[in-house]
Design a protein around this motif. Structure first.
Motif, short mmCIF file in Angstrom:
data_model
loop_
_atom_site.label_atom_id
_atom_site.label_comp_id
_atom_site.label_asym_id
_atom_site.label_seq_id
_atom_site.Cartn_x
_atom_site.Cartn_y
_atom_site.Cartn_z
N VAL A 42 -0.94 44.24 7.97
CA VAL A 42 -1.45 45.44 8.62
C VAL A 42 -1.83 46.49 7.58
O VAL A 42 -2.90 47.11 7.65
CB VAL A 42 -0.41 46.00 9.61
CG1 VAL A 42 -0.81 47.37 10.12
CG2 VAL A 42 -0.20 45.03 10.76
N TYR A 45 -4.98 45.46 5.82
CA TYR A 45 -6.14 45.60 6.69
C TYR A 45 -6.65 47.04 6.67
O TYR A 45 -7.85 47.28 6.62
CB TYR A 45 -5.78 45.19 8.11
CG TYR A 45 -6.94 45.25 9.07
CD1 TYR A 45 -7.92 44.27 9.05
CD2 TYR A 45 -7.06 46.30 9.98
CE1 TYR A 45 -9.00 44.33 9.91
CE2 TYR A 45 -8.13 46.36 10.84
CZ TYR A 45 -9.09 45.37 10.82
OH TYR A 45 -10.16 45.45 11.66
N VAL A 46 -5.73 47.98 6.65
CA VAL A 46 -6.11 49.39 6.68
C VAL A 46 -6.54 49.87 5.29
O VAL A 46 -7.61 50.48 5.14
CB VAL A 46 -4.94 50.26 7.20
CG1 VAL A 46 -5.25 51.73 7.06
CG2 VAL A 46 -4.64 49.91 8.64
N LEU A 47 -5.73 49.59 4.28
CA LEU A 47 -5.98 50.15 2.95
C LEU A 47 -7.07 49.44 2.16
O LEU A 47 -7.71 50.06 1.30
CB LEU A 47 -4.69 50.13 2.12
CG LEU A 47 -3.57 51.05 2.59
CD1 LEU A 47 -2.37 50.91 1.66
CD2 LEU A 47 -4.02 52.49 2.67
N SER A 49 -9.91 47.81 3.28
CA SER A 49 -11.13 47.46 4.03
C SER A 49 -12.38 47.52 3.14
O SER A 49 -13.25 46.66 3.22
CB SER A 49 -11.29 48.35 5.25
OG SER A 49 -11.46 49.70 4.87
#
Length: 79
Positions: A42, A45-47, A49
């Motif tokens: 997770v 996925y956020v950091l 991209s």
């Protein structure tokens, strides 16, 4: 190629940090690995991209170049 290596190293670093933090909180064994995989996935996925987009573009360019090279060799062979 550099973007692929950078992305992979960043993913591994995030996983390692997650494992370390969870180990400090007392997670052990299979639970530690499972939680680390989920949490680091997770977070990555956020950091990551932007890096993921650069990596996928590099891989697509490489695949396209290989395909063009293959098509040229097939055309040359047929001629």
């Amino acid at each position: 190629m550099r973007s692929v290596i950078f992305y992979s190293v960043a993913r591994l670093a995030i996983f390692a940090v997650t494992v370390g933090v969870l180990a400090l909180f007392g997670a052990r064994g299979f639970l530690l690995l499972l939680l680390a995989l989920l949490i680091s996935g997770v977070v990555s996925y956020v950091l990551l991209s932007a890096q993921r987009d650069r990596m996928s573009a590099a891989v697509a360019r490489g695949a396209r170049a290989q395909r063009e090279k293959f098509d040229k060799s097939v055309t040359r062979e047929d001629a």
